[in-house]
Design a protein around this motif. Structure first.
Motif, short mmCIF file in Angstrom:
data_model
loop_
_atom_site.label_atom_id
_atom_site.label_comp_id
_atom_site.label_asym_id
_atom_site.label_seq_id
_atom_site.Cartn_x
_atom_site.Cartn_y
_atom_site.Cartn_z
N ALA A 44 0.83 -1.20 0.00
CA ALA A 44 0.00 0.00 0.00
C ALA A 44 0.87 1.26 0.00
O ALA A 44 0.58 2.22 -0.72
CB ALA A 44 -0.94 -0.01 1.21
N PHE A 45 1.93 1.25 0.79
CA PHE A 45 2.84 2.41 0.83
C PHE A 45 3.44 2.66 -0.55
O PHE A 45 3.38 3.78 -1.07
CB PHE A 45 3.95 2.17 1.85
CG PHE A 45 5.01 3.23 1.86
CD1 PHE A 45 4.88 4.38 2.61
CD2 PHE A 45 6.17 3.09 1.09
CE1 PHE A 45 5.86 5.36 2.62
CE2 PHE A 45 7.15 4.06 1.08
CZ PHE A 45 7.00 5.21 1.85
N LEU A 46 4.03 1.63 -1.14
CA LEU A 46 4.70 1.80 -2.42
C LEU A 46 3.73 2.22 -3.53
O LEU A 46 4.05 3.10 -4.34
CB LEU A 46 5.45 0.53 -2.80
CG LEU A 46 6.64 0.19 -1.90
CD1 LEU A 46 7.18 -1.21 -2.21
CD2 LEU A 46 7.74 1.22 -2.02
N THR A 47 2.56 1.64 -3.54
CA THR A 47 1.57 1.99 -4.55
C THR A 47 1.09 3.43 -4.36
O THR A 47 1.04 4.21 -5.33
CB THR A 47 0.36 1.02 -4.49
OG1 THR A 47 0.84 -0.30 -4.77
CG2 THR A 47 -0.71 1.41 -5.49
N THR A 48 0.76 3.79 -3.15
CA THR A 48 0.25 5.14 -2.89
C THR A 48 1.32 6.20 -3.16
O THR A 48 1.05 7.22 -3.80
CB THR A 48 -0.25 5.26 -1.44
OG1 THR A 48 -1.27 4.28 -1.22
CG2 THR A 48 -0.80 6.65 -1.14
N VAL A 49 2.54 5.93 -2.73
CA VAL A 49 3.61 6.91 -2.92
C VAL A 49 3.99 7.05 -4.39
O VAL A 49 4.03 8.16 -4.93
CB VAL A 49 4.85 6.56 -2.07
CG1 VAL A 49 6.06 7.38 -2.48
CG2 VAL A 49 4.53 6.76 -0.59
N PHE A 50 4.25 5.94 -5.04
CA PHE A 50 4.83 6.02 -6.38
C PHE A 50 3.80 6.07 -7.50
O PHE A 50 4.09 6.60 -8.58
CB PHE A 50 5.84 4.90 -6.59
CG PHE A 50 7.05 5.09 -5.72
CD1 PHE A 50 8.02 6.00 -6.05
CD2 PHE A 50 7.17 4.40 -4.52
CE1 PHE A 50 9.12 6.22 -5.23
CE2 PHE A 50 8.27 4.60 -3.69
CZ PHE A 50 9.24 5.52 -4.05
N ASP A 51 2.60 5.55 -7.29
CA ASP A 51 1.59 5.59 -8.34
C ASP A 51 0.61 6.74 -8.18
O ASP A 51 -0.14 7.04 -9.11
CB ASP A 51 0.80 4.26 -8.38
CG ASP A 51 1.68 3.08 -8.76
OD1 ASP A 51 2.82 3.29 -9.21
OD2 ASP A 51 1.22 1.93 -8.59
N THR A 52 0.60 7.39 -7.02
CA THR A 52 -0.34 8.49 -6.79
C THR A 52 0.42 9.76 -6.42
O THR A 52 0.48 10.71 -7.18
CB THR A 52 -1.36 8.13 -5.70
OG1 THR A 52 -2.04 6.92 -6.07
CG2 THR A 52 -2.37 9.25 -5.51
N LEU A 53 1.02 9.78 -5.24
CA LEU A 53 1.67 10.99 -4.74
C LEU A 53 2.80 11.47 -5.66
O LEU A 53 2.90 12.65 -5.98
CB LEU A 53 2.20 10.76 -3.33
CG LEU A 53 2.91 11.94 -2.68
CD1 LEU A 53 1.97 13.12 -2.49
CD2 LEU A 53 3.52 11.54 -1.34
N LEU A 54 3.65 10.55 -6.07
CA LEU A 54 4.79 10.91 -6.91
C LEU A 54 4.62 10.46 -8.35
O LEU A 54 5.60 10.23 -9.07
CB LEU A 54 6.08 10.31 -6.32
CG LEU A 54 6.43 10.73 -4.90
CD1 LEU A 54 7.72 10.05 -4.44
CD2 LEU A 54 6.56 12.24 -4.78
N ALA A 55 3.38 10.36 -8.78
CA ALA A 55 3.12 9.98 -10.17
C ALA A 55 3.76 11.03 -11.09
O ALA A 55 3.88 12.19 -10.72
CB ALA A 55 1.62 9.90 -10.41
N PRO A 56 4.18 10.60 -12.27
CA PRO A 56 4.82 11.54 -13.20
C PRO A 56 4.03 12.82 -13.41
O PRO A 56 2.79 12.79 -13.39
CB PRO A 56 4.92 10.74 -14.50
CG PRO A 56 4.91 9.31 -14.06
CD PRO A 56 4.04 9.27 -12.84
N ALA A 57 4.75 13.88 -13.59
CA ALA A 57 4.12 15.20 -13.76
C ALA A 57 3.25 15.24 -15.00
O ALA A 57 3.44 14.55 -15.95
CB ALA A 57 5.20 16.26 -13.84
#
Length: 192
Positions: free
Chosen positions: A179-192
């Motif tokens: 959940a952490f990795l998905t939320t951080v990298f696919d949502t919060l830090l998703a490509p600009a």
């Protein structure tokens, strides 16, 4: 290969004991027994168990591969994800029985020992600064949104990571890590 110095043996044993058992449950005698050295020799190398805890925190930080966050030869988000994956894998490898020593000490003893509180805070600050620099680089290269404050986001990531560790250890499951990795990298830090 020769034997490690007695001081090194004590630091290595202390790191293991503190990480497995916690600060209060790891007596000096437990540490010296694990190091295979006489208890009296402890005080030839350290003034107190608290001083040893600070050295153990420094060693722990060195083992977290924080320097990988500054490796500009790898794209910033790749190395940030790899960093958290490395930390996740370490927890899983130890059967979910060890979290982050910074967080463990932060929860267990910072209210009672200023020296350790300062060391824990400095450790988190160093870690957050490396993450913030990685996020700044990701913004410069167009990898993440520019409206994110790198320092605030880095602090949030560390806070979220520490909570993730508690949940993963409680559940003895990788679900919190996923959940952490998905939320951080696919949502919060998703490509600009």
């Amino acid at each position: 290969m020769g034997r490690k110095s007695m001081r090194e043996e004590i630091v290595t044993a202390a790191l293991d004991q503190f990480h497995r058992r916690g600060y209060h449950a790891a007596a000096v005698k437990d540490i010296t027994d694990a190091a295979g050295v006489p208890k009296g020799s402890f005080y030839n190398h350290f003034d107190s168990k608290e001083d040893l805890a600070v050295v153990a925190l420094e060693r722990y930080g060195a083992d977290r591969r924080l320097e990988d966050l500054a490796d500009t030869g790898t794209p910033p988000l790749h190395r940030l994800r790899a960093h958290f994956a490395f930390l996740r894998d370490d927890v899983v490898r130890h059967g979910y029985q060890r979290g982050c020593l910074y967080g463990n000490f932060g929860a267990e003893i910072v209210d009672h020992m200023d020296t350790v509180r300062d060391a824990v805070r400095d450790s988190f600050d160093t870690w957050a600064a490396l993450i913030a620099a990685t996020l700044t680089e990701a913004q410069r290269t167009g990898g993440i949104r520019t409206d994110l404050d790198p320092a605030v986001t880095a602090g949030f990531l560390l806070n979220a990571w520490e909570g993730t560790l508690i949940r993963a250890r409680t559940d003895r499951s990788p679900a919190a890590f996923d959940a952490f990795l998905t939320t951080v990298f696919d949502t919060l830090l998703a490509p600009a």
